[in-house]
Design a protein around this motif. Structure first.
Motif, PDB file in Angstrom:
ATOM      1  N   ASN A  37       0.854  -1.185   0.000  1.00  0.00           N
ATOM      2  CA  ASN A  37       0.000   0.000   0.000  1.00  0.00           C
ATOM      3  C   ASN A  37       0.890   1.235   0.000  1.00  0.00           C
ATOM      4  N   PRO A  38       0.370   2.370  -0.523  1.00  0.00           N
ATOM      5  CA  PRO A  38       1.175   3.591  -0.489  1.00  0.00           C
ATOM      6  C   PRO A  38       1.699   3.912   0.909  1.00  0.00           C
ATOM      7  N   VAL A  39       0.939   3.558   1.943  1.00  0.00           N
ATOM      8  CA  VAL A  39       1.363   3.878   3.308  1.00  0.00           C
ATOM      9  C   VAL A  39       2.676   3.163   3.667  1.00  0.00           C
ATOM     10  N   SER A  62      -7.433   1.574  -6.030  1.00  0.00           N
ATOM     11  CA  SER A  62      -7.953   0.326  -5.457  1.00  0.00           C
ATOM     12  C   SER A  62      -9.001   0.614  -4.396  1.00  0.00           C
ATOM     13  N   VAL A  63      -8.814   1.715  -3.657  1.00  0.00           N
ATOM     14  CA  VAL A  63      -9.816   2.094  -2.653  1.00  0.00           C
ATOM     15  C   VAL A  63     -11.153   2.359  -3.343  1.00  0.00           C
ATOM     16  N   ALA A  64     -11.120   3.121  -4.455  1.00  0.00           N
ATOM     17  CA  ALA A  64     -12.358   3.468  -5.162  1.00  0.00           C
ATOM     18  C   ALA A  64     -13.021   2.224  -5.757  1.00  0.00           C
ATOM     19  N   CYS A  81     -11.534   9.845 -13.508  1.00  0.00           N
ATOM     20  CA  CYS A  81     -10.302   9.087 -13.771  1.00  0.00           C
ATOM     21  C   CYS A  81      -9.681   9.573 -15.079  1.00  0.00           C
ATOM     22  N   ASN A  82      -8.572   8.990 -15.448  1.00  0.00           N
ATOM     23  CA  ASN A  82      -7.919   9.263 -16.726  1.00  0.00           C
ATOM     24  C   ASN A  82      -8.832   8.803 -17.863  1.00  0.00           C
ATOM     25  N   SER A  83      -8.835   9.532 -18.982  1.00  0.00           N
ATOM     26  CA  SER A  83      -9.711   9.145 -20.110  1.00  0.00           C
ATOM     27  C   SER A  83      -9.428   7.707 -20.563  1.00  0.00           C
ATOM     28  N   LYS A  84      -8.153   7.291 -20.443  1.00  0.00           N
ATOM     29  CA  LYS A  84      -7.790   5.929 -20.895  1.00  0.00           C
ATOM     30  C   LYS A  84      -8.395   4.845 -20.005  1.00  0.00           C
ATOM     31  N   ALA A  85      -8.797   5.221 -18.782  1.00  0.00           N
ATOM     32  CA  ALA A  85      -9.301   4.212 -17.838  1.00  0.00           C
ATOM     33  C   ALA A  85     -10.827   4.124 -17.836  1.00  0.00           C
ATOM     34  N   ILE A  86     -11.493   4.962 -18.636  1.00  0.00           N
ATOM     35  CA  ILE A  86     -12.955   5.052 -18.547  1.00  0.00           C
ATOM     36  C   ILE A  86     -13.649   3.730 -18.887  1.00  0.00           C
ATOM     37  N   ALA A  98     -13.463  12.271 -17.361  1.00  0.00           N
ATOM     38  CA  ALA A  98     -12.002  12.275 -17.495  1.00  0.00           C
ATOM     39  C   ALA A  98     -11.432  13.549 -16.882  1.00  0.00           C
ATOM     40  N   TYR A  99     -10.371  13.375 -16.066  1.00  0.00           N
ATOM     41  CA  TYR A  99      -9.727  14.572 -15.503  1.00  0.00           C
ATOM     42  C   TYR A  99      -8.783  15.216 -16.504  1.00  0.00           C
ATOM     43  N   ASN A 100      -8.516  14.509 -17.614  1.00  0.00           N
ATOM     44  CA  ASN A 100      -7.597  15.045 -18.617  1.00  0.00           C
ATOM     45  C   ASN A 100      -8.325  15.359 -19.930  1.00  0.00           C
ATOM     46  N   ALA A 107     -10.281   9.989  -3.223  1.00  0.00           N
ATOM     47  CA  ALA A 107      -9.342   8.887  -2.965  1.00  0.00           C
ATOM     48  C   ALA A 107      -8.010   9.113  -3.664  1.00  0.00           C
ATOM     49  N   VAL A 108      -7.736  10.374  -4.050  1.00  0.00           N
ATOM     50  CA  VAL A 108      -6.474  10.579  -4.776  1.00  0.00           C
ATOM     51  C   VAL A 108      -5.745  11.866  -4.389  1.00  0.00           C
ATOM     52  N   GLY A 109      -6.487  12.867  -3.872  1.00  0.00           N
ATOM     53  CA  GLY A 109      -5.872  14.157  -3.526  1.00  0.00           C
ATOM     54  C   GLY A 109      -6.289  15.214  -4.530  1.00  0.00           C
ATOM     55  N   GLU A 130      -3.678  17.475  -2.523  1.00  0.00           N
ATOM     56  CA  GLU A 130      -2.811  17.171  -3.671  1.00  0.00           C
ATOM     57  C   GLU A 130      -2.543  15.668  -3.737  1.00  0.00           C
ATOM     58  N   VAL A 131      -2.239  15.188  -4.956  1.00  0.00           N
ATOM     59  CA  VAL A 131      -1.772  13.806  -5.118  1.00  0.00           C
ATOM     60  C   VAL A 131      -0.452  13.680  -4.352  1.00  0.00           C
ATOM     61  N   MET A 132      -0.304  12.611  -3.575  1.00  0.00           N
ATOM     62  CA  MET A 132       0.889  12.493  -2.720  1.00  0.00           C
ATOM     63  C   MET A 132       2.122  12.018  -3.490  1.00  0.00           C
ATOM     64  N   MET A 170      -7.887   9.211   8.401  1.00  0.00           N
ATOM     65  CA  MET A 170      -7.472   7.839   8.209  1.00  0.00           C
ATOM     66  C   MET A 170      -8.747   7.028   8.313  1.00  0.00           C
ATOM     67  N   LEU A 171      -9.108   6.353   7.247  1.00  0.00           N
ATOM     68  CA  LEU A 171     -10.343   5.583   7.303  1.00  0.00           C
ATOM     69  C   LEU A 171     -10.002   4.105   7.354  1.00  0.00           C
ATOM     70  N   ASP A 172     -10.499   3.422   8.228  1.00  0.00           N
ATOM     71  CA  ASP A 172     -10.520   1.970   8.320  1.00  0.00           C
ATOM     72  C   ASP A 172     -10.727   1.604   9.779  1.00  0.00           C
ATOM     73  N   LYS A 217      -2.658  -0.326 -11.763  1.00  0.00           N
ATOM     74  CA  LYS A 217      -4.100  -0.529 -12.003  1.00  0.00           C
ATOM     75  C   LYS A 217      -4.509  -1.713 -11.142  1.00  0.00           C
ATOM     76  N   GLY A 218      -4.761  -1.452  -9.884  1.00  0.00           N
ATOM     77  CA  GLY A 218      -5.060  -2.524  -8.944  1.00  0.00           C
ATOM     78  C   GLY A 218      -3.889  -2.735  -8.009  1.00  0.00           C
ATOM     79  N   LYS A 219      -3.944  -3.831  -7.261  1.00  0.00           N
ATOM     80  CA  LYS A 219      -2.984  -4.047  -6.193  1.00  0.00           C
ATOM     81  C   LYS A 219      -1.680  -4.664  -6.691  1.00  0.00           C
TER      82      LYS A 219
HETATM   83  N1  LIG Z   1      -6.170   7.824   4.821  1.00  0.00           N
HETATM   84  C1  LIG Z   1      -6.341   6.514   4.684  1.00  0.00           C
HETATM   85  O1  LIG Z   1      -6.846   5.851   5.580  1.00  0.00           O
HETATM   86  C2  LIG Z   1      -5.919   5.855   3.392  1.00  0.00           C
HETATM   87  C3  LIG Z   1      -6.128   4.484   3.204  1.00  0.00           C
HETATM   88  C4  LIG Z   1      -5.809   3.910   1.962  1.00  0.00           C
HETATM   89  C5  LIG Z   1      -5.245   4.697   0.961  1.00  0.00           C
HETATM   90  N2  LIG Z   1      -5.021   6.013   1.201  1.00  0.00           N
HETATM   91  C6  LIG Z   1      -4.470   6.875   0.128  1.00  0.00           C
HETATM   92  O2  LIG Z   1      -5.421   6.838  -0.932  1.00  0.00           O
HETATM   93  C7  LIG Z   1      -4.756   6.929  -2.184  1.00  0.00           C
HETATM   94  C8  LIG Z   1      -5.210   5.768  -3.054  1.00  0.00           C
HETATM   95  O3  LIG Z   1      -4.667   4.557  -2.568  1.00  0.00           O
HETATM   96  P1  LIG Z   1      -4.761   3.229  -3.458  1.00  0.00           P
HETATM   97  O4  LIG Z   1      -3.918   2.199  -2.809  1.00  0.00           O
HETATM   98  O5  LIG Z   1      -6.170   2.913  -3.749  1.00  0.00           O
HETATM   99  O6  LIG Z   1      -4.051   3.791  -4.792  1.00  0.00           O
HETATM  100  P2  LIG Z   1      -3.658   3.051  -6.136  1.00  0.00           P
HETATM  101  O7  LIG Z   1      -4.543   1.874  -6.368  1.00  0.00           O
HETATM  102  O8  LIG Z   1      -2.187   2.814  -6.146  1.00  0.00           O
HETATM  103  O9  LIG Z   1      -4.017   4.217  -7.191  1.00  0.00           O
HETATM  104  C9  LIG Z   1      -3.446   4.187  -8.477  1.00  0.00           C
HETATM  105  C10 LIG Z   1      -4.368   4.938  -9.409  1.00  0.00           C
HETATM  106  O10 LIG Z   1      -4.382   6.336  -9.077  1.00  0.00           O
HETATM  107  C11 LIG Z   1      -4.900   7.002 -10.219  1.00  0.00           C
HETATM  108  N3  LIG Z   1      -4.417   8.373 -10.294  1.00  0.00           N
HETATM  109  C12 LIG Z   1      -3.126   8.782 -10.339  1.00  0.00           C
HETATM  110  N4  LIG Z   1      -3.102  10.131 -10.436  1.00  0.00           N
HETATM  111  C13 LIG Z   1      -4.390  10.560 -10.473  1.00  0.00           C
HETATM  112  C14 LIG Z   1      -5.021  11.845 -10.548  1.00  0.00           C
HETATM  113  N5  LIG Z   1      -4.289  12.970 -10.625  1.00  0.00           N
HETATM  114  N6  LIG Z   1      -6.381  11.918 -10.527  1.00  0.00           N
HETATM  115  C15 LIG Z   1      -7.130  10.789 -10.437  1.00  0.00           C
HETATM  116  N7  LIG Z   1      -6.589   9.542 -10.364  1.00  0.00           N
HETATM  117  C16 LIG Z   1      -5.235   9.435 -10.377  1.00  0.00           C
HETATM  118  C17 LIG Z   1      -4.392   6.204 -11.422  1.00  0.00           C
HETATM  119  O11 LIG Z   1      -5.528   5.997 -12.263  1.00  0.00           O
HETATM  120  P3  LIG Z   1      -5.825   6.859 -13.596  1.00  0.00           P
HETATM  121  O12 LIG Z   1      -5.315   6.011 -14.725  1.00  0.00           O
HETATM  122  O13 LIG Z   1      -7.289   7.033 -13.621  1.00  0.00           O
HETATM  123  O14 LIG Z   1      -5.071   8.144 -13.452  1.00  0.00           O
HETATM  124  C18 LIG Z   1      -3.911   4.878 -10.835  1.00  0.00           C
HETATM  125  O15 LIG Z   1      -4.442   3.755 -11.481  1.00  0.00           O
HETATM  126  C19 LIG Z   1      -3.267   6.939  -1.878  1.00  0.00           C
HETATM  127  O16 LIG Z   1      -2.819   8.290  -1.877  1.00  0.00           O
HETATM  128  C20 LIG Z   1      -3.170   6.372  -0.469  1.00  0.00           C
HETATM  129  O17 LIG Z   1      -2.051   6.857   0.234  1.00  0.00           O
HETATM  130  C21 LIG Z   1      -5.344   6.618   2.383  1.00  0.00           C
END
Ligand SMILES: NC(=O)c1ccc[n+]([C@@H]2O[C@H](COP(=O)([O-])OP(=O)(O)OC[C@H]3O[C@@H](n4cnc5c(N)ncnc54)[C@H](OP(=O)(O)O)[C@@H]3O)[C@@H](O)[C@H]2O)c1
Length: 365
Positions: free
Chosen positions: A46-48, A174-176, A196-201, A214-216, A245-247, A275-277, A309-311, A355-357
């Motif tokens: 996970n990003p964390v 993956s969260v979404a 999401c990205n237009s390519k992912a629609i 599409a955000y782009n 779920a992205v910033g 912002e995106v992290m 922090m959700l969970d 694209k996924g885990k």
């Molecule tokens: N606070 C909490 O409790 C918590 C828990 C879990 C995760 N998080 C955070 O939530 C975020 C998502 O986590 P995840 O594991 O689900 O991520 P992930 O699956 O790794 O997300 C990757 C996806 O992000 C999309 N993305 C990248 N830049 C983007 C943008 N500018 N706008 C929209 N989409 C964009 C990309 O899709 P496109 O092709 O559509 O761009 C890519 O497929 C991370 O920042 C993570 O740190 C926080």
């Protein structure tokens, strides 16, 4: 005596690179009477995981080894005599071990833990739910992201009906993808819109979103596209929940045009901030968004806002296990990597392109 080599992916602080470190342990004595030993078969990244490493500076982190990893799946191979009867030898388990800079983590072949203290843990049966990945890979991949998507829908006490409307910013995350499945399959929410990205629609449409923006899009800003969608497709009805779920910070200046009034218990929830992290930023506060904090603390804001922090709702493990077993949720897997290829796997998560885990296969170590 059953001496084995415990292999773990560890670091000391953000100046040390992640490394595989080893330790000889005796499987018959390495646990106490409240603990189990899990032979880990898979662990997802996970990003964390990257964030906790990159923010662990020399002064805060101390000199001890820290082990990466939260999500895991495996098999119980030892159990202490006081352990609850739910946790039996040879049971398959998965879950999420929440820790910050802990000596223990789940990127290890032998995870020793007290199941009462693990953030969330459950048993699962062999189901062969995927024709591509084994059950350990699938079940290591979802606890944290599913729990987060679940909490976004349940934590604020919102009442969901087929007329409800949700906007998810970052529809490809993956969260979404977990959130949309729960929203559509369990809560029967009428309208879920994703950005999401237009390519992912096309791909995301298959995951259950009713509309995708599409955000782009070179012709329209994201805000314009959403406002047009509300007018043309949603009969002018705004959203009950905007889940970021992205910033993102695009909607704050026009919130009253997209989110229903505060009095309806509508919510704007972000799990990232404005912002995106950058998951590799080594500054402790490098990803901290001041806007989020001041907005959260502002008593005069005109909409419900949380940056969190959700969970925190532990019931999600039961639901996730059931949905996997009955085929209503199958986590998307981006890639599976061998344990020793961990750096490639970390880089993939940090890229924001997954694209996924991203999962580590630890079955043969
Ligand atoms: N606070 C909490 O409790 C918590 C828990 C879990 C995760 N998080 C955070 O939530 C975020 C998502 O986590 P995840 O594991 O689900 O991520 P992930 O699956 O790794 O997300 C990757 C996806 O992000 C999309 N993305 C990248 N830049 C983007 C943008 N500018 N706008 C929209 N989409 C964009 C990309 O899709 P496109 O092709 O559509 O761009 C890519 O497929 C991370 O920042 C993570 O740190 C926080």
């Amino acid at each position: 005596m059953s001496i084995v080599t415990q292999k773990s992916i560890t670091y000391v602080n953000n100046t040390t690179t992640p490394t595989i470190t080893t330790k000889e342990i005796d499987l018959d004595t390495c646990y106490n009477e409240n603990e189990i030993v899990v032979k880990v078969h898979a662990a997802s990244i996970n990003p964390v995981d990257g964030l906790t490493h990159s923010t662990c500076n020399y002064y805060m982190g101390g000199s001890g080894l820290k082990t990466f990893g939260r999500d895991f799946s495996g098999e119980i191979i030892r159990r202490g005599k006081n352990v609850n009867v739910k946790w039996q030898l040879n049971s398959k388990v998965n879950g999420q071990f929440k820790h910050l800079w802990g000596e223990k983590g789940t990127f290890t072949n032998y995870f020793i833990c007290n199941p009462e203290e693990v953030r969330s843990i459950n048993t699962f049966e062999e189901n062969n739910v995927s024709n591509k990945y084994n059950d350990y890979i699938i079940n290591a991949s979802w606890p944290l992201v599913f729990g987060t998507g679940y909490s976004a829908l349940y934590e604020k006490g919102q009442v969901w009906t087929p007329e409800s409307k949700i906007l998810i910013i970052g529809a490809s995350t993956s969260v979404a993808l977990a959130c949309v499945k729960i929203a559509k399959t369990i809560l029967k929410i009428g309208t879920v819109v994703g950005i999401c990205n237009s390519k992912a629609i096309e791909h995301n449409k298959e995951k259950g979103f009713d509309h995708l923006i599409a955000y782009n899009d070179p012709e329209h800003s994201t805000v314009e596209s959403i406002q047009n969608l509300i007018k043309n497709e949603l009969n002018g009805e705004k959203f009950d929940l905007i889940f970021d779920a992205v910033g993102n910070k695009d909607f704050f200046p026009v919130m009253d045009t997209v989110l229903k009034p505060k009095s309806t218990n509508s919510q704007y929830i972000t799990i990232v901030g404005d912002e995106v992290m950058d998951f590799t930023n080594k500054s402790l506060f490098g990803n901290v968004s001041l806007g989020s904090f001041s907005r959260k603390l502002n008593p005069f804001r005109k909409f419900n806002y949380d940056f969190c922090m959700l969970d925190n709702l532990f019931t999600y493990m039961e639901l996730g296990t059931t949905m996997i077993a009955d085929g209503t949720y199958l986590p998307e897997i981006d890639s599976v990597h061998k344990f020793e290829d961990y750096q490639k796997a970390f880089d993939r998560v940090d890229s924001h392109f997954a694209k996924g885990k991203v999962v580590l296969d630890m079955s043969d170590i």
